[in-house]
Write an enzyme that holds these catalytic residues in place. Structure first.
Site, PDB file in Angstrom:
ATOM      1  CE1 TYR A 128      -3.596  -2.397   0.083  1.00 21.13           C
ATOM      2  CE2 TYR A 128      -4.568  -0.891   1.668  1.00 21.13           C
ATOM      3  CZ  TYR A 128      -4.692  -1.963   0.814  1.00 21.13           C
ATOM      4  OH  TYR A 128      -5.900  -2.582   0.688  1.00 21.13           O
ATOM      5  CB  SER A 129       2.927   2.862   2.668  1.00 21.51           C
ATOM      6  OG  SER A 129       1.944   2.845   3.659  1.00 21.51           O
ATOM      7  CD  GLU A 244     -13.838  -9.503  11.641  1.00 21.88           C
ATOM      8  OE1 GLU A 244     -14.039  -9.603  12.855  1.00 21.88           O
ATOM      9  OE2 GLU A 244     -14.704  -9.740  10.786  1.00 21.88           O
TER      10      GLU A 244
END
Lengths: 398, 361
Positions: A128-129, A244
């Site tokens: 992601y990052s 979640e």
């Protein structure tokens, strides 16, 4: 109002406790309890034990090997595991990728990837990052260009936790730069063995290497590795970030750590008296315990609402902020309790089988490393500043 | 009133700044902390030649300074570059050598020939689960020492150690030479890059530092407190400046993150707190020779530890992940800042001490 567990929930808790007593290897719980480093094999061993029991992925649908547990049961399960000093379940495949596949993936993708997550064939990591896209994740630049039946991926991901062990990475990539930045992102599954991928470890301030940079240069990814639709990846990413969150506050881990801290406060003497009798230390400890007790009930209230169909957005962020602050404060008090002996750093003593002479009380060995390493809790998973933005957006309605 | 540091001290500070800029850049520090004792012995010798160690002691002891502001000046520069080395041990043990009139030994330390440290706090004893200290007994004309001291800075590299010990008639200070079988050192790295060790003495022969009483030992520790307060303020200045620079240059959401008011206000608070800490350090130095020395010392150590923690944690948080990397100097400053609170008593201990002195006043 009634804050007691139901008899069914109580029975479930006993079942979990009996399982842990029977199946959690002492060697692993000792390592977790004493702050030793866990190896890849340790984590895989624990995954296999949970999988054998059918409890590795309680939040998955039963047809893929999950359970029909209520949110309260999941909370009880996670809390009991943490309190028993079980190794943390590695979340990347189980809790981050799988829910996205189950909701947005194809039947084939689910049938192919999910069993391999359960049996440990595939170790997943998260892409992601990027160096330029942290809190502003949507500004990510790693590109995927369609060429026939492949995407060609170029760019760089960072802070990839345990990427050094990974067989696969799920990535957010840019497939369109023409419109709004959120609208040109796709969700791609990439085999780490593909030519053009390079993993470089990042040494952290405690000297350990748990996160990595992952570089992609002309990496060919089959189009069938796209999850859902092209350019809809941001929706899936957001789903993943909100899915979640029963364990987001880390209540179980905090309860276990607080117990340990209180034991230290009772047995560690400063100037002849136990720390717990020192009014200043006792005050810090009491404030912390009060906050944690409050947090437990806040967490249960959020879970209760979620179980009844609510979508807790601001509340999830509240749990993340205060939950991480509490864990950091527990680590901070352990460090304070160590006094002068917070200073020695014998890195080898954190590995299994270390035979050297202990320096200071044995529990002091990892306290400073953990205190500094715990700084990450308020940074990752959406920094606590980003969480505050989410809360104000939800409550201010400006 | 005059808040200037004075011309001579400014020259000393400039000399140290120039020296560190030339000989102790970041790459050098990263290399040095990986060495056995975590500091550069040769550089220590050069610093001695430049007069840095002499500034810690008065003229009648062979130095050329020794005031609290001299000490603060030296440690302020040490903190600015988080230099490693037995600065604190040299200061405290050296003050006791000076009090005992051991000028010859002290001169060899000031000249950088002999390395000195101070062993005062008891060691943790794994067998009893309690601490174990050193006791002294007369043997012929001299003394022998038995027992242990814990987390003694740079003891693995030291030639000489000033050890405090119970004599049966109170605690006195003794000079011990390392290197003999009766002096055992278990040394290790420290979290912030330097080194320390456990010192175990079994019948070690020692020279009593005559005329060194409880009061002299307290005075040496008070000097240490001033030193750490000034060092700490420099470390937090660095943490603030590095974070402000990051806020000016790091862009997210299309703007430098310094444009976000939530971060601006946190840095404003930190800047305010650091000025309070600086005042606390100045207060401690200004009262060093006065009856209220210990009250202002406790206030300074408390304030610097409290603000230091805030500075370290905010600096890392505002940097985000990059603030946690070994590669960035910031994380090393943060470690040094937090660890300073674990030397010579922490925030709570000094607050308790302050309360005690406040009640007595």
């Amino acid at each position: 109002m009634n804050l007691e567990y139901t008899p069914e929930e109580e029975a479930f808790r006993e079942e979990v406790r009996a399982f842990l007593k029977d199946k959690l290897p002492q060697r692993l719980s000792d390592k977790v309890r004493t702050g030793k480093r866990l190896t890849k094999a340790d984590m895989e061993e624990w995954h296999a034990i949970l999988n054998e029991q059918g409890w590795l992925a309680p939040h998955w649908p039963e047809k893929y090997g999950g359970t029909d547990w209520s949110v309260m049961q999941k909370f009880i399960f996670e809390t009991e595991l943490a309190q028993a000093h079980a190794p943390r379940v590695v979340p990347f495949g189980l809790s981050m990728l799988a829910p996205v596949l189950i909701k947005y993936g194809t039947q084939e993708q689910c049938e192919h990837y999910l069993p391999r997550i359960l049996d440990g064939t595939d170790w997943w990591c998260q892409g992601y990052s990027e160096p330029g896209a942290g809190s502003d994740l949507a500004s990510l630049k790693t590109s995927a260009v369609r060429e026939g039946d492949h995407y060609v991926v170029n760019g760089q991901k960072t802070w990839t936790t345990l990427g050094q062990y990974a067989d696969w990475i799920f990535c957010l990539v840019r497939t369109d730069s023409s419109g709004k930045k959120q609208e040109g992102i796709s969700f791609l599954l990439i085999d780490m063995e593909t030519p053009g991928i390079e993993v470089r470890p990042i040494k952290l301030l405690d000297g350990d290497e748990e996160v990595n940079e992952v570089f992609f240069s002309d990496v060919k990814v089959p189009v069938e590795n796209l999850v859902g639709e092209e350019n809809k990846g941001w929706t899936y990413a957001k789903y993943l970030l909100t899915y979640e969150r029963t364990n987001i506050a880390g209540i179980g881990a905090s309860m276990a750590a607080l117990e340990q801290l209180k034991e230290v406060a009772r047995t560690t003497k400063r100037g002849g008296t136990p720390l717990i009798e020192d009014p200043l230390f006792a005050q810090r400890l009491a404030r912390l315990e009060i906050d944690l007790e409050n947090m437990k009930t806040t967490n249960l209230r959020v879970l209760d609402a979620a179980g009844k169909g609510g979508a807790p957005v601001a509340e999830s962020s509240m749990l993340k902020i205060r939950g991480t602050e509490i864990r950091q404060e527990i680590g901070g008090l352990m460090r304070r309790a160590a006094g002068r002996y917070a200073q020695p750093f014998v890195s080898e003593s954190l590995d299994e089988g270390y035979n050297g002479a202990p320096v200071g009380p044995e529990w002091t060995g990892p306290v400073s490393s953990q205190y500094f390493n715990n700084r990450k809790l308020s940074i990752f998973g959406g920094s606590n500043e980003v969480q505050r933005e989410i809360i104000t957006k939800a409550i201010l309605e400006l | 009133m005059d808040f200037a540091i004075g011309e001579d001290r400014q020259m000393l500070a400039d000399t140290m700044k120039r020296f560190f800029a030339k000989e102790f850049d970041w790459e050098k520090r990263l290399k040095v902390i990986e060495t056995e004792h975590g500091f550069d012995r040769a550089m220590w010798g050069t610093l001695a030649e430049l007069g840095v160690l002499g500034a810690l002691f008065p003229e009648d002891a062979g130095g050329f300074g020794g005031s609290a502001f001299d000490i603060g000046t030296v440690f302020g520069e040490v903190g600015r570059v988080i230099a490693t080395g037995p600065y604190l041990g040299t200061l405290m043990a050296g003050r006791l050598l000076a009090a005992a009139g051991e000028n010859e030994v002290l001169e060899s330390v000031i000249a950088g020939e002999k390395l000195l440290t101070f062993a005062h706090e008891p060691a943790y004893d794994a067998e009893s689960g309690d601490t174990r200290d050193v006791s002294a007994s007369k043997s012929g004309d001299g003394w022998t020492l038995d027992g242990a001291k814990g987390v003694v800075e740079y003891v693995g590299a030291a030639d000489l150690v000033v050890v405090t010990a119970e004599t049966g008639e109170g605690v006195r200070a003794f000079l011990v030479e390392t290197g003999s079988d009766s002096v055992e050192v278990i040394d290790y790295k420290l979290v912030d890059g330097g080194s320390g060790g456990e010192l175990r003495l079994s019948g070690a022969s020692a020279k009593e530092l005559s005329a060194v009483t409880d009061e002299a030992i307290e005075a040496a520790k008070a000097a240490g407190v001033v030193a750490l307060a000034w060092e700490g303020v420099s470390v937090m200045d660095e943490l603030r400046d590095q974070t402000l620079e990051y806020m000016r240059t790091r862009k997210q959401f299309g703007v430098p993150i310094g444009k976000f008011q939530a971060l601006q206000h946190r840095m404003a608070t930190l800047a305010l707190e650091i000025e309070q800490a600086r005042s606390a350090a100045i207060n401690a130095a200004a009262h060093f020779d006065k009856p209220e020395r210990d009250r202002f010392g406790a206030a300074a150590k408390y304030t610097v530890a409290r603000v230091g923690n805030l500075a370290a944690e905010e600096a890392i948080q505002i940097h985000g992940g990059i603030g946690m990397t070994w590669e960035l100097p910031l994380s090393h400053f943060a470690k040094r800042m937090v660890m300073l609170g674990h030397v010579l008593g922490d925030e709570d201990e000094h607050l308790a001490r302050y309360i005690e002195l406040m009640r007595a006043a």
